[in-house]
Scaffold this motif. Structure first.
Motif, PDB file in Angstrom:
ATOM      1  N   PHE A  18      42.840  41.756  33.495  1.00 47.67           N
ATOM      2  CA  PHE A  18      41.438  41.797  33.072  1.00 47.67           C
ATOM      3  C   PHE A  18      40.542  41.204  34.158  1.00 47.67           C
ATOM      4  O   PHE A  18      40.228  40.016  34.137  1.00 47.67           O
ATOM      5  CB  PHE A  18      41.240  41.057  31.744  1.00 47.67           C
ATOM      6  CG  PHE A  18      41.824  41.794  30.580  1.00 47.67           C
ATOM      7  CD1 PHE A  18      41.325  43.036  30.199  1.00 47.67           C
ATOM      8  CD2 PHE A  18      42.901  41.272  29.873  1.00 47.67           C
ATOM      9  CE1 PHE A  18      41.872  43.739  29.134  1.00 47.67           C
ATOM     10  CE2 PHE A  18      43.457  41.964  28.802  1.00 47.67           C
ATOM     11  CZ  PHE A  18      42.942  43.200  28.435  1.00 47.67           C
ATOM     12  N   ASP A  19      40.167  42.050  35.108  1.00 44.60           N
ATOM     13  CA  ASP A  19      39.181  41.622  36.106  1.00 44.60           C
ATOM     14  C   ASP A  19      37.816  41.862  35.458  1.00 44.60           C
ATOM     15  O   ASP A  19      37.097  42.793  35.793  1.00 44.60           O
ATOM     16  CB  ASP A  19      39.359  42.429  37.403  1.00 44.60           C
ATOM     17  CG  ASP A  19      38.543  41.832  38.541  1.00 44.60           C
ATOM     18  OD1 ASP A  19      37.762  40.905  38.276  1.00 44.60           O
ATOM     19  OD2 ASP A  19      38.679  42.306  39.681  1.00 44.60           O
ATOM     20  N   ALA A  20      37.497  41.022  34.506  1.00 42.74           N
ATOM     21  CA  ALA A  20      36.335  41.247  33.644  1.00 42.74           C
ATOM     22  C   ALA A  20      35.720  39.908  33.262  1.00 42.74           C
ATOM     23  O   ALA A  20      36.416  38.902  33.139  1.00 42.74           O
ATOM     24  CB  ALA A  20      36.762  42.001  32.386  1.00 42.74           C
ATOM     25  N   ILE A  44      46.410  47.515  47.901  1.00 37.10           N
ATOM     26  CA  ILE A  44      45.013  47.506  48.343  1.00 37.10           C
ATOM     27  C   ILE A  44      44.191  47.912  47.132  1.00 37.10           C
ATOM     28  O   ILE A  44      44.603  48.773  46.355  1.00 37.10           O
ATOM     29  CB  ILE A  44      44.608  48.548  49.406  1.00 37.10           C
ATOM     30  CG1 ILE A  44      45.673  48.870  50.408  1.00 37.10           C
ATOM     31  CG2 ILE A  44      43.362  48.097  50.111  1.00 37.10           C
ATOM     32  CD1 ILE A  44      45.044  49.657  51.584  1.00 37.10           C
ATOM     33  N   GLU A  45      43.020  47.304  47.001  1.00 37.35           N
ATOM     34  CA  GLU A  45      42.146  47.590  45.860  1.00 37.35           C
ATOM     35  C   GLU A  45      40.882  48.287  46.356  1.00 37.35           C
ATOM     36  O   GLU A  45      40.044  47.670  47.015  1.00 37.35           O
ATOM     37  CB  GLU A  45      41.803  46.275  45.155  1.00 37.35           C
ATOM     38  CG  GLU A  45      40.927  46.458  43.926  1.00 37.35           C
ATOM     39  CD  GLU A  45      40.682  45.152  43.183  1.00 37.35           C
ATOM     40  OE1 GLU A  45      41.593  44.286  43.174  1.00 37.35           O
ATOM     41  OE2 GLU A  45      39.594  44.992  42.632  1.00 37.35           O
ATOM     42  N   PRO A  46      40.719  49.575  46.071  1.00 31.68           N
ATOM     43  CA  PRO A  46      39.547  50.291  46.571  1.00 31.68           C
ATOM     44  C   PRO A  46      38.253  49.889  45.863  1.00 31.68           C
ATOM     45  O   PRO A  46      38.258  49.558  44.681  1.00 31.68           O
ATOM     46  CB  PRO A  46      39.836  51.772  46.260  1.00 31.68           C
ATOM     47  CG  PRO A  46      41.184  51.834  45.628  1.00 31.68           C
ATOM     48  CD  PRO A  46      41.616  50.448  45.284  1.00 31.68           C
ATOM     49  N   VAL A  52      46.536  47.816  37.744  1.00 29.56           N
ATOM     50  CA  VAL A  52      45.190  48.161  37.276  1.00 29.56           C
ATOM     51  C   VAL A  52      44.382  46.887  37.055  1.00 29.56           C
ATOM     52  O   VAL A  52      44.867  45.942  36.426  1.00 29.56           O
ATOM     53  CB  VAL A  52      45.266  48.979  35.961  1.00 29.56           C
ATOM     54  CG1 VAL A  52      43.910  49.060  35.277  1.00 29.56           C
ATOM     55  CG2 VAL A  52      45.814  50.384  36.232  1.00 29.56           C
ATOM     56  N   ASP A  53      43.158  46.859  37.595  1.00 32.81           N
ATOM     57  CA  ASP A  53      42.204  45.826  37.218  1.00 32.81           C
ATOM     58  C   ASP A  53      41.372  46.410  36.086  1.00 32.81           C
ATOM     59  O   ASP A  53      40.543  47.303  36.297  1.00 32.81           O
ATOM     60  CB  ASP A  53      41.321  45.428  38.413  1.00 32.81           C
ATOM     61  CG  ASP A  53      41.932  44.272  39.203  1.00 32.81           C
ATOM     62  OD1 ASP A  53      43.097  43.913  38.925  1.00 32.81           O
ATOM     63  OD2 ASP A  53      41.249  43.723  40.085  1.00 32.81           O
ATOM     64  N   ALA A  54      41.634  45.930  34.884  1.00 26.75           N
ATOM     65  CA  ALA A  54      41.089  46.556  33.682  1.00 26.75           C
ATOM     66  C   ALA A  54      39.703  45.990  33.375  1.00 26.75           C
ATOM     67  O   ALA A  54      39.542  44.794  33.162  1.00 26.75           O
ATOM     68  CB  ALA A  54      42.036  46.309  32.511  1.00 26.75           C
ATOM     69  N   LEU A  78      43.998  49.713  41.162  1.00 27.87           N
ATOM     70  CA  LEU A  78      42.765  50.448  40.836  1.00 27.87           C
ATOM     71  C   LEU A  78      41.966  49.730  39.766  1.00 27.87           C
ATOM     72  O   LEU A  78      42.525  49.274  38.765  1.00 27.87           O
ATOM     73  CB  LEU A  78      43.115  51.855  40.343  1.00 27.87           C
ATOM     74  CG  LEU A  78      43.775  52.767  41.368  1.00 27.87           C
ATOM     75  CD1 LEU A  78      44.129  54.106  40.722  1.00 27.87           C
ATOM     76  CD2 LEU A  78      42.863  52.989  42.572  1.00 27.87           C
ATOM     77  N   GLU A  79      40.660  49.666  39.988  1.00 29.85           N
ATOM     78  CA  GLU A  79      39.771  48.995  39.032  1.00 29.85           C
ATOM     79  C   GLU A  79      38.747  50.005  38.502  1.00 29.85           C
ATOM     80  O   GLU A  79      38.087  50.698  39.283  1.00 29.85           O
ATOM     81  CB  GLU A  79      39.072  47.820  39.727  1.00 29.85           C
ATOM     82  CG  GLU A  79      38.065  47.126  38.830  1.00 29.85           C
ATOM     83  CD  GLU A  79      37.659  45.763  39.385  1.00 29.85           C
ATOM     84  OE1 GLU A  79      38.486  45.102  40.046  1.00 29.85           O
ATOM     85  OE2 GLU A  79      36.509  45.374  39.143  1.00 29.85           O
ATOM     86  N   THR A  80      38.592  50.023  37.202  1.00 31.42           N
ATOM     87  CA  THR A  80      37.732  51.027  36.556  1.00 31.42           C
ATOM     88  C   THR A  80      36.309  51.015  37.108  1.00 31.42           C
ATOM     89  O   THR A  80      35.754  52.055  37.456  1.00 31.42           O
ATOM     90  CB  THR A  80      37.662  50.766  35.035  1.00 31.42           C
ATOM     91  OG1 THR A  80      38.968  50.450  34.593  1.00 31.42           O
ATOM     92  CG2 THR A  80      37.139  51.985  34.307  1.00 31.42           C
ATOM     93  N   ASN A  81      35.703  49.846  37.185  1.00 37.85           N
ATOM     94  CA  ASN A  81      34.306  49.778  37.609  1.00 37.85           C
ATOM     95  C   ASN A  81      34.148  50.154  39.084  1.00 37.85           C
ATOM     96  O   ASN A  81      33.100  50.647  39.507  1.00 37.85           O
ATOM     97  CB  ASN A  81      33.738  48.384  37.336  1.00 37.85           C
ATOM     98  CG  ASN A  81      32.230  48.371  37.089  1.00 37.85           C
ATOM     99  OD1 ASN A  81      31.696  47.447  36.480  1.00 37.85           O
ATOM    100  ND2 ASN A  81      31.507  49.399  37.525  1.00 37.85           N
ATOM    101  N   HIS A  82      35.213  49.959  39.870  1.00 38.90           N
ATOM    102  CA  HIS A  82      35.157  50.387  41.271  1.00 38.90           C
ATOM    103  C   HIS A  82      35.231  51.905  41.360  1.00 38.90           C
ATOM    104  O   HIS A  82      34.584  52.515  42.217  1.00 38.90           O
ATOM    105  CB  HIS A  82      36.308  49.775  42.068  1.00 38.90           C
ATOM    106  CG  HIS A  82      36.268  48.284  42.142  1.00 38.90           C
ATOM    107  ND1 HIS A  82      37.222  47.548  42.796  1.00 38.90           N
ATOM    108  CD2 HIS A  82      35.379  47.388  41.642  1.00 38.90           C
ATOM    109  CE1 HIS A  82      36.931  46.261  42.708  1.00 38.90           C
ATOM    110  NE2 HIS A  82      35.815  46.139  42.001  1.00 38.90           N
ATOM    111  N   ALA A  83      36.026  52.511  40.473  1.00 41.14           N
ATOM    112  CA  ALA A  83      36.123  53.980  40.447  1.00 41.14           C
ATOM    113  C   ALA A  83      34.748  54.577  40.153  1.00 41.14           C
ATOM    114  O   ALA A  83      34.302  55.505  40.834  1.00 41.14           O
ATOM    115  CB  ALA A  83      37.131  54.423  39.386  1.00 41.14           C
TER     116      ALA A  83
HETATM  117 CO    CO Z   1      39.382  43.682  40.977  1.00 43.59          CO
END
Ligand code: CO
Ligand code: XUL
Length: 435
Positions: A337-339, A230-232, A294-296, A266-271
């Motif tokens: 790289f979700d970027a 799951i991706e928060p 990780v979604d970087a 986990l994705e940085t921008n979501h954190a």
């Molecule tokens: Co993502």
């Protein structure tokens, strides 16, 4: 056919290279802590950003030049895009990719037709994977773009929408299995609400859990052994999304008996949207043995929405790689790289600069993280800070072999406790020695 005729294969040339199409730090075969950089990172490219993101924003349309794309919803166009994508993966030397069903194949407003298109493109992707030696990190279903999902998918007030979403998940899992995917992700884009005035939260959460259980059951049936994630994310598009942060996701998984089946992506921008740092989120997940992938990316503190920028901040990449090393490395997960490029970086070659930058930043992060661990001063400081728990009264508390009365007697006889400095500034200076 070469879709990027002027772009060479990107290779490691070392820190003194001035070639913008070379890695200065990412040396895939270099061994760090007993493992190659390639195997530490398990870099992935996001099909939705590389192939489908026209770079529009709320104030203006697409700018990205995609000369290979006729912008139609034809299967032929989708097949051609896949060829372009694999040429990109080959030239940038990224081993993995991730997709949503509707990134790789068209939404045809007819479930049977859309599913048939997905199957066709999946077969082509399989050929491309074999020809190029590339692998699928994870697949997912897009349950948030189409109007039918405007009020949620698994958490829609409509049971028919739930069924439609379930059908899409089934087809996306079939496709992920066919492609040997190592994982399958659920990001609850519209699994949340806009206002509680019209929302039965308990019922919606029960339905979300029901869909995840159905997916777990189906995975067993078809022999899908990949990891579910799951991706928060706390908001955007929804005002409030149920999977708001790592702690909320873990609580949900525990409450509904899903803990053993899911890890977190986990994705940085979501954190940062959740008001946390990525390192906070990673720590929460790792401590629950639940960090999967990780979604970087990184956000922009001056903008404050999900800008999905490429990660270039060395403090961030160092911290992330410290956490990854600490947990013993990725198993099924990786750094996807979700970027996306900035809207003004609209030329195809910008795709390369963006990924090169992210890969080099993570390579520097990995080297710094390994150096910090080899040096040991940081870990020693933290271990010493908790020294009082290793013996005496602390050890008794940790062993659960003490009562409240005994602690009271101890404190009464012990006088005023003294405590050492947290030395934050000294530790920040120490960290800077490695960046
Ligand atoms: Co993502
Ligand atoms: C959206 C996001 C998604 C997920 C996959 O913010 O991160 O692309 O990674 O659905």
């Amino acid at each position: 056919m070469a879709y990027f005729p002027d772009i060479p294969h990107v290779r490691y040339e070392g820190p003194s290279s001035k070639n913008p199409f070379a890695f200065k730090h990412y040396n895939p075969d270099e061994i760090i802590e007993g493992k190659s950089m390639r195997d530490h990172m398990r870099f992935g490219a996001a099909y939705w950003h590389v192939m489908r993101n026209g770079l529009s924003d709320p104030f203006g349309g697409a700018t990205a030049l995609m000369p290979w794309d006729d912008q139609s919803s034809s299967v032929d166009n989708a097949l051609k895009r896949a060829d372009v994508f694999f040429e990109f993966l080959e030239k940038i030397d990224i081993d993995y990719y991730c997709f949503h069903d509707r990134d790789i194949a068209p939404e045809l407003n007819d479930l049977a037709k859309s599913t048939a298109a997905l199957e066709k493109v999946t077969a082509h992707l399989k050929e491309l994977q074999n020809a190029h030696g590339k692998k699928l990190l994870w697949g997912t279903a897009c349950l948030f773009s189409h109007a039918r999902f405007s009020q949620g998918a698994a958490t829609s007030p409509s049971a028919d929408v739930f069924a439609y979403a379930a059908a899409q998940v089934k087809a996306a899992m079939d496709s992920t299995l066919a492609l040997g995917g190592e994982g399958y992700t659920f990001w609850g884009g519209r699994e949340g609400y806009s206002t509680l005035l019209n929302t039965d939260m308990k019922r919606e959460l029960d339905h979300l859990a029901a869909l995840l259980h159905l997916a777990v059951d189906y995975a067993k049936k078809i022999g899908f052994k990949g990891q579910f994630y799951i991706e928060p994310k706390p908001r955007e598009p929804s005002t409030h999304q149920y999977d708001s942060d790592a702690a909320a996701c873990l609580n949900f998984l525990r409450q509904y008996g899903l803990m053993g089946h899911f890890k977190l992506n986990l994705e940085t921008n979501h954190a940062t949207l959740a008001g946390h740092t990525m390192l906070h989120e990673m720590t929460v997940a790792i401590d629950a043995d639940s960090l999967g992938s990780v979604d970087a990316n990184q956000g922009d503190e001056l903008i404050g929405w999900d800008t999905d920028q490429f990660p270039t901040d060395l403090y961030l990449t160092t911290g992330i790689m410290q956490k990854v090393l600490e947990m013993g490395g990725f198993t099924t997960g990786g750094l996807n790289f979700d970027a996306k490029r900035r809207r003004e970086s609209h030329e195809p070659e910008d795709l390369f600069h963006a990924h090169i930058g992210g890969m080099d930043a993570f390579a520097r992060g990995l080297k710094a993280a390994a150096a910090i661990r080899a040096d040991g001063r940081m870990a020693d400081f933290v271990a010493k800070r908790y020294d009082s728990w290793n013996s005496g009264i602390g050890a008794k508390v940790e062993a659960k072999s003490v009562t409240l009365e005994e602690l009271s007697t101890y404190a009464l006889g012990n006088g005023e406790p003294t405590i050492g400095s947290g030395r934050q500034e000294m530790l920040e200076n120490l960290l800077n020695e490695f960046i």
